[in-house]
Design an enzyme around this catalytic site. Structure first.
Site, PDB file in Angstrom:
ATOM      1  N   HIS A  58       0.857  -1.188   0.000  1.00 18.20           N
ATOM      2  CA  HIS A  58       0.000   0.000   0.000  1.00 18.20           C
ATOM      3  C   HIS A  58       0.891   1.235   0.000  1.00 18.20           C
ATOM      4  O   HIS A  58       1.503   1.553   1.002  1.00 18.20           O
ATOM      5  CB  HIS A  58      -0.927  -0.012   1.212  1.00 18.20           C
ATOM      6  CG  HIS A  58      -1.773   1.220   1.299  1.00 18.20           C
ATOM      7  ND1 HIS A  58      -2.711   1.533   0.339  1.00 18.20           N
ATOM      8  CD2 HIS A  58      -1.801   2.247   2.186  1.00 18.20           C
ATOM      9  CE1 HIS A  58      -3.287   2.689   0.654  1.00 18.20           C
ATOM     10  NE2 HIS A  58      -2.752   3.142   1.760  1.00 18.20           N
ATOM     11  N   ASP A  60       1.116   5.013  -0.238  1.00 13.74           N
ATOM     12  CA  ASP A  60       0.443   6.312  -0.180  1.00 13.74           C
ATOM     13  C   ASP A  60       1.154   7.327  -1.061  1.00 13.74           C
ATOM     14  O   ASP A  60       2.364   7.485  -0.980  1.00 13.74           O
ATOM     15  CB  ASP A  60       0.438   6.829   1.268  1.00 13.74           C
ATOM     16  CG  ASP A  60      -0.523   6.045   2.142  1.00 13.74           C
ATOM     17  OD1 ASP A  60      -1.699   5.922   1.749  1.00 13.74           O
ATOM     18  OD2 ASP A  60      -0.092   5.555   3.207  1.00 13.74           O
ATOM     19  N   ASP A 182      -7.739   1.591   1.941  1.00 13.55           N
ATOM     20  CA  ASP A 182      -7.406   2.459   3.072  1.00 13.55           C
ATOM     21  C   ASP A 182      -8.326   3.663   3.273  1.00 13.55           C
ATOM     22  O   ASP A 182      -8.383   4.202   4.370  1.00 13.55           O
ATOM     23  CB  ASP A 182      -5.939   2.927   2.947  1.00 13.55           C
ATOM     24  CG  ASP A 182      -5.383   3.481   4.254  1.00 13.55           C
ATOM     25  OD1 ASP A 182      -5.910   3.092   5.312  1.00 13.55           O
ATOM     26  OD2 ASP A 182      -4.450   4.290   4.215  1.00 13.55           O
ATOM     27  N   HIS A 428      -6.033   9.692  -0.585  1.00 11.06           N
ATOM     28  CA  HIS A 428      -6.727   9.702   0.700  1.00 11.06           C
ATOM     29  C   HIS A 428      -5.926  10.288   1.860  1.00 11.06           C
ATOM     30  O   HIS A 428      -6.398  10.247   2.991  1.00 11.06           O
ATOM     31  CB  HIS A 428      -7.252   8.288   1.026  1.00 11.06           C
ATOM     32  CG  HIS A 428      -6.181   7.250   1.091  1.00 11.06           C
ATOM     33  ND1 HIS A 428      -5.811   6.499   0.007  1.00 11.06           N
ATOM     34  CD2 HIS A 428      -5.399   6.830   2.105  1.00 11.06           C
ATOM     35  CE1 HIS A 428      -4.847   5.665   0.356  1.00 11.06           C
ATOM     36  NE2 HIS A 428      -4.574   5.844   1.630  1.00 11.06           N
TER      37      HIS A 428
HETATM   38 ZN   LIG Z   1      -3.147   4.931   2.752  1.00 13.09          ZN
END
Ligand SMILES: [Zn+2]
Length: 1074
Positions: A58, A60, A182, A428
């Site tokens: 994941h 970001d 997420d 996000h």
């Molecule tokens: Zn995230």
């Protein structure tokens, strides 16, 4: 101004042109050798519990570190995370073993990496993609937030990510599954968009802990989500809640970032733990299987920035699979395999069972009884507004990029950069405001650079358009005679061009496909100006003072003490109109704004024929008259005191960037007396309110407007009392709303909310205020049988109705503690050494809820929503070199890019240059079925008439993202439960635990609607044979809305350019130019 229905009905002349079926290019097909997608899935074993291990990372696109810091892996003391190493390492591991699988999500990172690779390695990666070993999931530029994002930006960032994947990998690069693991809650509109983009399903991680418990207990964690109340099945999306967010099972995190023990299988090693590990894993999957319906489980093997050393993960996964499956020889019925979310989805599909359904959304998200993730709906209000400005300018940049008669080499790169920057902004931890301060500044800086880059395109294109054929008449006029400057400080009523020049031009570019009237405000140092329209005709003006509170901001370096107001009328659709503004020293004193004499004993009113606002003797709004009725409506500012705690237990949770938690739900009034100054003129009437030292507001009604504007200015929020504060504006009314209110979903459909209630599950709310907060991207409303009140916002905010008749919106928050969800900073924004100041607008609509004689209030709100989202973009040019006469003769001061305006409720959602000689075009019906009895109907028009300025050769409809042909693209079909089936067949509390993951033998298999992939396009193709209605007149035609879309006999239209839109429908086309 909207009273006349006919004003909506722009004429659209229908032409029936012959169509050249030029070869349609640029959506790449699969390599004939390739075996990607569902065909590349490892087989599962029948009669076993198949455990799909999904290796994933994941990544970001900015959070604790900036995008680049994450990519390059710098600042390791903040977080050990380097995306370039992850992709390097994963690709190397995948190349060594064809059995292994990996999914990758964020196109922003992937394409940064891709560009740096050698052609040889790129070929190898293409092979991995073609064989389904490396699979793209999600595939948008970032994994966007779902609460604070606007649908236009979400569609854009998917279109761009999926296009890059298609350009690079063809069809094998196209994701089949959405992967929103997420984001902090999930919107219904996002489900609708995924469905319309052709995704087969979506998996996510976060949902309310009570909802999750209930869903697992009743086997409803996987469902068919009805994404739209207007679009029927085409907005349905198969959706699954993951079991353990997106983490590995406890004890099975094998990354270099983890501390779990590896699988130690040395035969004689004293640390050998094979038995213990496999036992623990089986215990986990057995427990998990009780929550799901089929004998398939998806287990996420990865986490934030995992796989920087992919071999470490894979080596242990190999062992896990080997030792687990060895037990099958001894009767184990558990089977582990390398898989992907799409292979898992295919297994669910092929199970041939039915699924529960859902029509509400997953907001708000609570992770424990005192942690409602409703603070981020409002965190970083200025970044949230800036993001919306970015979308506005991106649309302008795309449109003018499509309209320009002359391409320049840098255009594409600049526009691409703007697209990608806006893609990053949707992440996000970007627009949500949940990033560290330094990262927020990095996002803002990126956006400002992107706006400048696109601004350079605009200057070039607008010069070309405004010089037109007169290009050679001007000396040295090869390029950029005029500045066409964007004043980025208009939010504090400042603009260098209008402040320092005695003569300047204002070009208003209208990105909407209907002509608009708009009140324009220009910051000026003086009150003596005249304004000429494009034809040299003088336009009525009014001057109002810049609010005192704004003038007093120390870091506002501006000489503008006034705003020059005029109404720009008939702004051409997808076009511009230029006004010439000149200082007029001869003007009389009477132009100077003067405040109305103060009256302390009586009420004050402002307004026009359509709406009137009355203020009481304390300076507060007290009533509103509109639609021939008067309602008690007041407005005030309050603030909640932020809860403070050590976050060690639920009860001690602090309010923070994610979490909103007011201390004992206590609020404080910002003022009990408001100082007001009133200005009235022919164009606008304003009440300037000062609530306290740090909250002020201008309430205004323009002479031709059907609503009132509340321009608030809040900050620096004081913290001398060591108390964090969350500031709200609250509108109280006597409307009997009975606990019901409505909020928008990403700016599109409205969702019904009920206080202390969730539609699809039983909720116990332990936070009476924050547990009732919902995301408001564009609008919040309530009504009773007679009256209705709606507020439009100019950015995402949290909002609620905590008592009947009242609506509140959180405008700003300043906090002194962290909420312990990872960002590890308090949300204490400062600028120029003091707390951040935010300014913004609310638009208040009040009127009859149902009995309006003409267009409904809802429809008027929708149009206003569109016109406030995408008003005209203001370009300023110094005119020192040109007198008004010279300006009139030398420049083309009005331009439109389309031939026929669309009706106001049809939105040209997208007009952008796509591949060479292609346009990407989207049309949208902005009304819901229930919005208006007359306008919520089908609308039909001819695309060629609208885009007649282009030499159109052909046109073909695509999925919403623009990267797959609609008539060829098919989605997996899932069957909903019959009534009662869910409870009887799946509720675990009614069944013996040992059999839960196995389906009842007597349960009949449903007729297979699956394997539609293998079927040819035709009857089952999503929308392939969309029936066109016959042309009834030379005007566009409207048909009744409702459930029976094509129940009437219809004639197949000859003209493929003739299209039809039903309420809330968006249709996307690639248009080929000659
Ligand atoms: Zn995230």
């Amino acid at each position: 101004m909207f009273n006349n229905i006919r004003a909506w009905l722009a004429l659209l002349f229908i032409s029936s042109a012959t169509i050249n079926y030029a070869e349609l290019r640029h959506i790449r097909k699969t390599d004939p050798e390739a075996k990607c997608g569902y065909a590349s899935c490892h087989p599962t074993k029948p009669n076993m519990l198949n455990v799909h291990l999904v290796a994933h990372t994941h990544d970001d696109v900015g959070w604790l570190k900036t995008v680049d810091q994450y990519y390059y892996g710098s600042e390791t003391l903040i977080q050990k995370a380097g995306v370039q190493y992850i992709i390097d390492s994963v690709v190397a591991s995948l190349l060594k073993d064809p059995a292994k699988r990996f999914i990758y999500v964020e196109s922003a990172f992937f394409f940064k990496w891709w560009k740096e690779q050698t052609p040889e390695l790129q070929e190898q990666v293409k092979m991995l993609v073609n064989e389904g070993r490396l699979e793209f999931i999600g595939g948008a530029w970032s994994m966007n937030d779902e609460a604070t994002t606007h649908y236009q930006s979400t569609i854009d960032q998917f279109a761009w990510g999926l296009r890059k994947l298609n350009d690079t990998f063809g069809e094998c690069g196209r994701p089949r599954v959405g992967w929103q693991i997420d984001p902090f809650g999930h919107s219904r509109e996002m489900a609708s968009m995924f469905a319309q983009m052709g995704f087969d399903g979506m998996f996510f991680g976060r949902l309310d802990y009570q909802d999750k418990d209930e869903r697992l207990m009743t086997k409803k964690a996987e469902m068919i989500w009805h994404g739209s109340a207007n679009l029927a099945e085409k907005a349905d999306l198969f959706t699954g809640a993951l079991y353990n967010n997106y983490q590995a099972p406890p004890g099975f995190c094998f990354d270099i970032l983890c501390a779990d023990q590896p699988i130690i299988d040395g035969k004689h090693s004293p640390d050998n733990n094979v038995k213990q590990k496999i036992d623990a894993f089986f215990e986990f999957v057995t427990k998990m299987s009780k929550g799901y319906r089929t004998p398939n489980l998806l287990i996420t093997m990865g986490e934030d920035f995992h796989y920087q050393n992919a071999d470490m993960w894979y080596k242990n996964l190999d062992k896990l699979i080997k030792y687990a499956n060895e037990r099958q020889a001894n009767g184990s019925n558990i089977n582990l395999l390398y898989s992907t979310p799409s292979c898992y989805l295919k297994s669910l599909h092929d199970a041939g069972i039915s699924w529960p359904t859902k029509s509400d959304d997953f907001f708000p998200y609570a992770s424990d009884p005192h942690a409602y993730w409703t603070g981020y709906f409002s965190s970083r209000p200025t970044l949230k507004r800036y993001e919306r400005d970015g979308n506005h300018f991106l649309q302008v940049c795309k449109q003018l990029g499509a309209l320009t008669p002359k391409q320049s080499p840098e255009f594409e790169a600049h526009l691409g950069f703007m697209r990608e920057t806006m893609g990053i902004m949707q992440h996000h931890d970007a627009v949500t405001g949940t990033e560290k301060q330094k990262v927020a500044l990095d996002y803002a800086k990126r956006l400002s650079v992107a706006i400048r880059a696109c601004g350079a395109n605009m200057r070039n294109i607008l010069n070309t358009l405004s010089l037109g054929s007169k290009q050679n008449e001007l000396d040295g006029s090869k390029n950029n005679v005029l500045e066409f400057k964007t004043c980025t400080l208009l939010n504090i009523s400042s603009c260098s061009v209008s402040e320092t020049n005695e003569r300047f031009a204002l070009t208003l570019y209208n990105p909407l496909a209907h002509s608009t009237n708009e009140y324009v405000r220009i910051p000026v140092p003086d009150y003596k100006y005249i304004v000429l329209d494009h034809a040299g005709k003088r336009v009525p003006t009014q001057v109002v003072p810049v609010p005192k509170a704004l003038i007093q901001i120390k870091h506002r370096k501006s000489s503008a003490a006034f705003e020059l107001v005029f109404q720009a009328t008939q702004l051409p659709p997808v076009g511009y109109k230029t006004y010439y503004i000149e200082k007029n020293s001869n003007a009389t004193r009477s132009l100077a704004p003067t405040a109305m004499p103060k009256k302390s004993s009586s009420y004050t009113s402002i307004g026009n024929k359509q709406i009137k606002l009355t203020f009481d003797t304390n300076g507060f709004l007290s009533q509103v008259t509109a639609d021939e009725m008067t309602r008690m409506i007041s407005q005030e500012f309050l603030y909640y005191e932020a809860a403070v705690g050590d976050n060690r237990e639920f009860l001690n949770r602090s309010s923070g960037a994610y979490i909103f938690r007011p201390y004992k739900n206590k609020y404080h009034f910002a003022a009990d007396q408001v100082d007001i100054v009133v200005y009235k003129g022919d164009l606008v009437q304003e009440v300037h309110q000062q609530f306290n030292e740090w909250i002020s507001q201008v309430v205004r009604v323009y002479s031709d407007s059907n609503h009132a504007e509340f321009e608030w200015l809040v900050g620096p929020i004081p913290i001398d009392d060591k108390m964090g504060k969350e500031v709200i504006t609250r509108f109280n009314s006597d409307i009997e709303s009975n606990g019901i209110f409505y909020t928008d979903s990403n700016g599109r459909e409205m969702l019904k909310r009920q206080r202390d209630h969730r539609d699809s599950w039983y909720v116990r709310i332990h936070e009476a205020v924050s547990g009732n907060y919902y995301p408001v991207t564009a609008k919040i409303a309530l009504e009773d049988k007679l009256a209705r009140m709606a507020i439009l916002t100019d950015r995402a905010q949290g909002g609620s109705s905590l008592k009947d008749g009242a609506l509140e919106l959180m405008v700003h928050r300043r906090l002194l503690h962290d909420d312990a969800f990872g960002v590890d900073e308090s949300l204490n924004e400062t600028e120029y050494g003091a707390g951040l100041i935010a300014r913004g607008k609310h638009h208040l609509f009040v009127g009859q809820s149902h009995l309006r004689p003409s267009i409904s209030l809802q429809a008027l709100e929708r149009v206003a929503q569109l016109e406030t989202l995408l008003p005209s973009w203001r370009f300023f040019s110094n005119m020192s070199a040109f007198s008004s006469t010279q300006w009139l003769s030398k420049f083309k001061n009005m331009y439109t890019g389309i031939a026929s305006a669309l009706p106001k409720h049809i939105h040209l959602l997208t007009l952008e240059p796509w591949h060479h000689n292609e346009l990407l075009v989207r049309f949208e019906h902005i009304l819901e079925q229930q919005d208006d009895p007359i306008l919520s109907k089908y609308v039909q028009f001819n695309v060629r008439d609208v885009l007649s300025g282009f030499n159109i050769q052909n046109m073909r409809e695509t999925t919403l993202d623009g990267n797959a042909w609609l008539d060829e693209h098919q989605r997996l079909q899932f069957v909903p439960d019959a009534a009662g089936e869910d409870y009887n067949s799946y509720a675990t509390f009614s069944r013996a635990a040992k059999s839960v993951h196995l389906l009842r033998a007597d349960k009949p298999q449903l007729d297979a609607l699956y394997s539609s992939e293998a079927l040819p396009a035709g009857p089952l193709a999503a929308e392939s044979n969309r029936i066109k209605r016959s042309v009834e007149s030379k005007h566009f035609t409207m048909h009744r809305g409702g459930a029976h879309m094509h129940s009437k006999p219809v004639k197949q239209a000859q003209d493929k350019y003739l299209i039809e839109l039903s309420p809330m429908e968006i249709r996307t086309f690639v248009v080929y130019l000659g």
